[in-house]
Design a protein around this motif. Structure first.
Motif, PDB file in Angstrom:
ATOM      1  N   GLN A 116       0.868  -1.236   0.112  1.00 63.20           N
ATOM      2  CA  GLN A 116      -0.106   0.129   0.056  1.00 63.20           C
ATOM      3  C   GLN A 116       0.865   1.256   0.190  1.00 63.20           C
ATOM      4  N   PHE A 117       0.300   2.370  -0.473  1.00 61.78           N
ATOM      5  CA  PHE A 117       1.123   3.447  -0.476  1.00 61.78           C
ATOM      6  C   PHE A 117       0.431   4.690  -0.237  1.00 61.78           C
ATOM      7  N   ARG A 118       1.058   5.396   0.842  1.00 65.24           N
ATOM      8  CA  ARG A 118       0.600   6.709   1.311  1.00 65.24           C
ATOM      9  C   ARG A 118       1.652   7.448   1.281  1.00 65.24           C
ATOM     10  N   PHE A 119       1.322   8.839   0.985  1.00 64.07           N
ATOM     11  CA  PHE A 119       2.640   9.728   0.705  1.00 64.07           C
ATOM     12  C   PHE A 119       2.670  10.569   2.160  1.00 64.07           C
ATOM     13  N   GLU A 120       3.252   9.901   3.115  1.00 61.31           N
ATOM     14  CA  GLU A 120       3.556  10.747   4.199  1.00 61.31           C
ATOM     15  C   GLU A 120       5.045  10.594   4.755  1.00 61.31           C
ATOM     16  N   ARG A 121       5.448  11.289   5.755  1.00 55.69           N
ATOM     17  CA  ARG A 121       6.753  11.073   6.258  1.00 55.69           C
ATOM     18  C   ARG A 121       6.731   9.820   7.233  1.00 55.69           C
ATOM     19  N   GLN A 122       8.094   9.298   7.231  1.00 54.76           N
ATOM     20  CA  GLN A 122       7.931   7.851   7.795  1.00 54.76           C
ATOM     21  C   GLN A 122       8.470   7.910   9.185  1.00 54.76           C
ATOM     22  N   GLN A 123       7.872   7.126  10.151  1.00 53.58           N
ATOM     23  CA  GLN A 123       8.234   7.126  11.408  1.00 53.58           C
ATOM     24  C   GLN A 123       8.159   5.536  11.903  1.00 53.58           C
TER      25      GLN A 123
END
Length: 426
Positions: A116-123
């Motif tokens: 799945q893909f969501r364009f956010e900053r990783q944590q």
RNA sequence: GUGGCCGUAGCUCAGUUGGUUAGAGCGCCAGGUUGUGGCCCUGGAGGUCGGGGGUUCAAGUCCCCUCGGUCACCCCA
């Protein structure tokens, strides 16, 4: 104009931000989790479905215009054919699209696994490309199906060895009782507007349910006194929820009623649930979640079809397994490792012959020293070393040495190897 | 999108108030053992100190910019 056109000056090539490689040393855990999931759900009549990794963006916009997933996390672009597409941010919408397109007879139950893909900053526990396994069941409004779905996830986690988790359950009502509740809630929130956090103070009408889930102190204290959907269900929804709760109890699945559980996707009706990991130290503790979405198929242009499903996060599952120090079955071991320091011809032929016979065999290349080859054999984890030096090569024999026991090395004729291996590994 | 912390060998890290050829452990390779792994000993390979610019007689160390990692907010898997 593209701002990022390639590696910056002097930078080495690496995976894109928010993605990661699973190297062979770690992939055994992934294989184990996936195999466990496949076993649990296929044993309940669910069939594997594969859908495209990207879809026309319209498919995902039906998830709900007010969700963050659609508003700001979509990984979308215009392709060379001028189509506006998006990498899937979740798979339910894709499965619903496939259901509508192919119209299988109901009840129809499917499971999936993939990116799945969501364009956010990783944590910790959150990536741009992440992985989920999930199920979707179409064509029945029976609350016992809700229970089946929740029980499958429960059984899956249990089979993996995850114990520190809470099953949170709520009912969001349906198109008959939710609007009335929503008006009640908005009324209440407006009366307490001053106590809400900055972000939600002016967005009450926008998405009032969301405020119930807000973690800030102001919103939280307001939420505690707010009217609860479970207390304002219509008769049908109340009966449905009652049967769900009864079913969970009957199956001895512990759960917590959480009236503030809203979840991020707009399409849910009636039952929603979430498995929260209690052993995780990171901020992202949702192991998985799901619910009933009786209106989504129709909203996407299909026949009026009730449905229920869940999605579980692979990365979160792996974090939970790690936190609980669950030892996963290691990678597949080799049966034998061929050590040939007589030119390599025997290694070439014997390795191939044994593999055809079904044994798991590896060898060294480049004519390395006996010591180096035995070292490689040891590291490979192979049970046996099959030794061929000049003496064995001349005599047409092979030495068999047990690498994990202190037994004497024995010599057998080339033709006795297969039965001898079968006997030792049987 | 915002903020904190961090970039030195394949990995984990040390590197003094700026001061000679940048180190350790692990891993890897070889030798000790002219045909035998694990333990041990010896040796070796491996580094544009993330990148660029600046200050200085001198920069891994100080300054600026930039790229990247990581964690958190938001939201969720």
């Amino acid at each position: 104009m593209a701002r990022h056109t390639g590696p910056s000056n002097g930078a080495e090539l690496r995976h894109p931000p928010g993605t990661f490689d699973v190297m062979p040393a770690e992939s055994g855990a992934w294989q184990h989790v996936l195999a466990t999931f496949a076993r649990v759900v296929s044993g309940a009549g669910y069939g594997l479905i594969l859908t495209p990794t990207f879809e026309d963006i319209g498919v995902f916009q039906r998830i709900g215009a007010s969700t963050d997933v659609v508003r700001k996390e979509m990984y979308d672009f215009v392709d060379k054919g001028q189509r506006h597409v998006a990498l899937r941010p979740e798979q339910t919408a894709s499965v619903v699209r496939a259901f509508i397109q192919h119209r299988p007879t109901t009840p129809w139950k499917a499971w999936y696994a993939g990116s799945q893909f969501r364009f956010e900053r990783q944590q910790a526990g959150r990536y741009r490309e992440f992985h989920q396994v999930g199920v979707e069941a179409f064509g029945s409004a029976d609350p016992d199906l809700d229970v089946e779905v929740m029980a499958l996830a429960w059984e899956f986690y249990r089979a993996l060895g995850i114990t520190r988790m809470d099953l949170l359950v709520n009912s969001l009502g349906d198109s008959r009782c939710r609007p009335a509740y929503r008006r009640l809630l908005v009324e209440y929130l407006l009366a307490h507007q001053g106590d809400l956090c900055d972000e939600h103070r002016d967005r009450i009408e926008d998405n009032p349910l969301r405020i119930l889930d807000c973690k800030r102190p102001g919103c939280r204290s307001v939420a505690e006194g707010a009217p609860r959907q479970v207390d304002h269900l219509c008769d049908e929804c109340a009966a449905h929820f009652g049967r769900v709760v009864e079913g969970l109890a009957a199956l001895s699945i512990p759960f917590t009623l959480q009236p503030t559980l809203v979840r991020g996707l707009d399409y849910y009706t009636r039952t929603t649930f979430e498995y929260a990991g209690t052993g995780l130290e990171s901020a992202q503790n949702a192991l998985g979640g799901g619910g009933r979405y009786d209106g989504l198929v129709a909203a996407m242009g299909g026949p009026d079809t009730p449905a229920v499903g869940f999605a579980l996060g692979m990365e979160r599952i792996l974090l939970a397994l790690d936190a609980e120090q669950v030892a996963l079955a290691g990678g597949a071991r080799l049966d034998a490792f061929v050590v040939d320091f007589a030119g390599g011809t025997v290694a070439r032929d014997l390795t191939a012959r044994l593999r055809v016979a079904g044994f798991r065999v590896d060898r060294s290349f480049d004519g390395r020293s006996p010591k180096a080859q035995f070292k490689a054999a040891d590291r490979s984890g192979a049970r046996l070393a099959l030794v061929v030096g000049p003496d064995e090569a001349a005599a047409g024999t092979v030495g068999i040495k047990d690498l994990q026991a202190a037994a004497e090395q024995v010599t057998v004729g080339m033709e006795e190897i297969v039965p001898e291996l079968s006997r030792r590994l049987g």
